[in-house]
Design an enzyme around this catalytic site. Structure first.
Site, PDB file in Angstrom:
ATOM      1  N   LYS A   1       0.645  -1.342   0.025  1.00 47.78           N
ATOM      2  CA  LYS A   1       0.073   0.184   0.021  1.00 47.78           C
ATOM      3  C   LYS A   1       0.947   1.440  -0.054  1.00 47.78           C
ATOM      4  CE  LYS A   1      -4.487  -2.046   1.322  1.00 47.78           C
ATOM      5  NZ  LYS A   1      -5.524  -2.060   2.347  1.00 47.78           N
TER       6      LYS A   1
ATOM      7  N   ARG B   1      -3.158  -9.845   5.394  1.00 48.21           N
ATOM      8  CA  ARG B   1      -3.499 -10.143   3.915  1.00 48.21           C
ATOM      9  C   ARG B   1      -2.504  -9.582   2.934  1.00 48.21           C
ATOM     10  NH1 ARG B   1      -6.194  -7.133   0.118  1.00 48.21           N
ATOM     11  NH2 ARG B   1      -7.730  -8.238  -1.270  1.00 48.21           N
TER      12      ARG B   1
HETATM   13  N1  PMM Z   1      -7.359  -3.899   1.104  1.00 50.10           N
HETATM   14  C1  PMM Z   1      -7.652  -4.155  -0.181  1.00 50.10           C
HETATM   15  C2  PMM Z   1      -8.724  -5.101  -0.673  1.00 50.10           C
HETATM   16  N2  PMM Z   1      -9.469  -5.851   0.325  1.00 50.10           N
HETATM   17  N3  PMM Z   1      -9.636  -6.465   2.729  1.00 50.10           N
HETATM   18  C3  PMM Z   1      -9.403  -6.101   3.949  1.00 50.10           C
HETATM   19  N4  PMM Z   1     -10.038  -6.720   4.968  1.00 50.10           N
HETATM   20  N5  PMM Z   1      -8.432  -5.379   4.341  1.00 50.10           N
HETATM   21  C4  PMM Z   1      -7.697  -4.501   3.473  1.00 50.10           C
HETATM   22  O1  PMM Z   1      -6.850  -3.846   4.004  1.00 50.10           O
HETATM   23  C5  PMM Z   1      -8.135  -4.815   2.017  1.00 50.10           C
HETATM   24  C6  PMM Z   1      -9.362  -5.783   1.720  1.00 50.10           C
HETATM   25  C7  PMM Z   1      -7.055  -3.259  -1.282  1.00 50.10           C
HETATM   26  O2  PMM Z   1      -5.728  -3.939  -1.530  1.00 50.10           O
HETATM   27  P1  PMM Z   1      -5.723  -4.718  -2.960  1.00 50.10           P
HETATM   28  O3  PMM Z   1      -6.145  -4.002  -3.963  1.00 50.10           O
HETATM   29  O4  PMM Z   1      -4.178  -4.893  -2.968  1.00 50.10           O
HETATM   30  O5  PMM Z   1      -6.541  -6.001  -2.847  1.00 50.10           O
END
Ligand code: PMM
Length: 297
Positions: free
Chosen positions: A233, A273
């Site tokens: 991020k 994650r």
């Molecule tokens: N961040 C993204 C998508 N889904 N779900 C949870 N629970 N927490 C997060 O911080 C989160 C998420 C966005 O990141 P990506 O585009 O790399 O998936």
């Protein structure tokens, strides 16, 4: 771990592992599988079904405890895709991975997608809006009886940056998550199945993300397991730039992400994650060994 009072359900809770999830005795590692053309760091890479299934199997082989399948980008400014498209992207992938024995979660804000994914074998619903984007989500999750990740969220991606204003960001996020917990409990979601997430990068500036990461212990007083989504991020890129590493694009932030996974696990996160599963798995293993030795001394 100390018992804390959970205002949402009015009884004592210990923030332990929720029911219905793997229990490896360390911080879990959730592998990210974005079946989207436009996610911020891996958009378009796994956009077709066969390719996405193979990637999900690869994440599981690398040791992911859970593979998180998402069909709608949440990058700042992203446009919604509509349920039909999201269903078409996610459900076949969920079905195949679940059939192969992979522990699958579905990353969606939409109740119809959550319902269909659970029917296809998903064992967890990961909702970045914590139930705010779709008023049917809480009832859907309650009826499905699966664990639910409720993330801190203020607004849809296209406008979330306008909402990045806080006093004490940790206190504000705790208050808003507490009010979410109250509503979710009222709508029948089993508190023992709720995982909370401070929502790094969602309506937050880098200084807010760092404060939340440093504030995990305070967030744990909510009495629920915490998921931390830091992978690649912007706040990681900002810290690298600040430290003299220059502009590092998202795909070049995996080593820094591994360091953040270790910090999150030491801070008591229940799950991280991440895009790069193998390295974060080693990081949380080291965090577990470290925590174990802290307890002994
Ligand atoms: N961040 C993204 C998508 N889904 N779900 C949870 N629970 N927490 C997060 O911080 C989160 C998420 C966005 O990141 P990506 O585009 O790399 O998936």
């Amino acid at each position: 771990m100390p018992t804390v009072q959970d205002a949402a359900v009015g009884r004592s809770r210990t923030p332990t592992e929720p029911e219905g999830l793997p229990r490896p005795g360390r911080c879990l590692v959730m592998g990210i599988l974005n079946v989207t053309p436009d996610s911020f760091s891996d958009g378009g890479v796994y956009a077709d079904t066969r390719h996405a299934i193979d990637r999900g199997l690869e994440l599981a082989a690398q040791g992911a405890d859970i593979v998180d399948v998402g069909g709608e980008s949440t990058r700042p400014g992203a446009r919604p895709v509509g349920n039909e498209e999201e269903l078409a992207r996610t459900v076949p992938v969920v079905r195949e991975l679940a059939r192969a024995g992979v522990w699958v979660s579905v990353d969606t804000m939409h109740a119809p997608v959550a319902r269909a994914a659970v029917e296809a074998g998903a064992r967890l619903v990961n909702d970045v809006s914590g139930g705010l984007a779709d008023r049917d989500m809480a009832r859907t999750v309650a009826a499905a009886g699966v664990p639910y990740v409720a993330m801190h969220w203020r607004a849809h991606s296209r406008e979330m940056d306008r909402h990045a204003h806080y006093g004490d960001v940790v206190a504000d996020v705790i208050a808003e998550l507490r009010s979410r917990l109250r509503r979710l409990a009222e709508e029948g979601v089993d508190p023992d199945r709720i995982v909370l997430d401070p929502g790094l990068g969602f309506g937050k500036r880098p200084e807010h993300d760092w404060a939340l990461l440093a504030g995990l212990e305070r967030l744990r007083t909510l009495g629920h397991p915490l998921l931390v989504g830091a992978s690649r991020k912007r706040f990681i890129g900002a810290a690298l730039a600040e430290a003299g590493a220059g502009e590092v694009p998202p795909a070049g932030r995996d080593v820094a992400t591994v360091a953040v996974s270790a910090l999150a696990a030491v801070g008591g996160a229940f799950c991280v994650r991440v895009h790069d599963v193998g390295a974060s798995l080693d990081a949380v293993r080291m965090a577990a060994a470290y925590a174990e030795s802290l307890h002994r001394t």
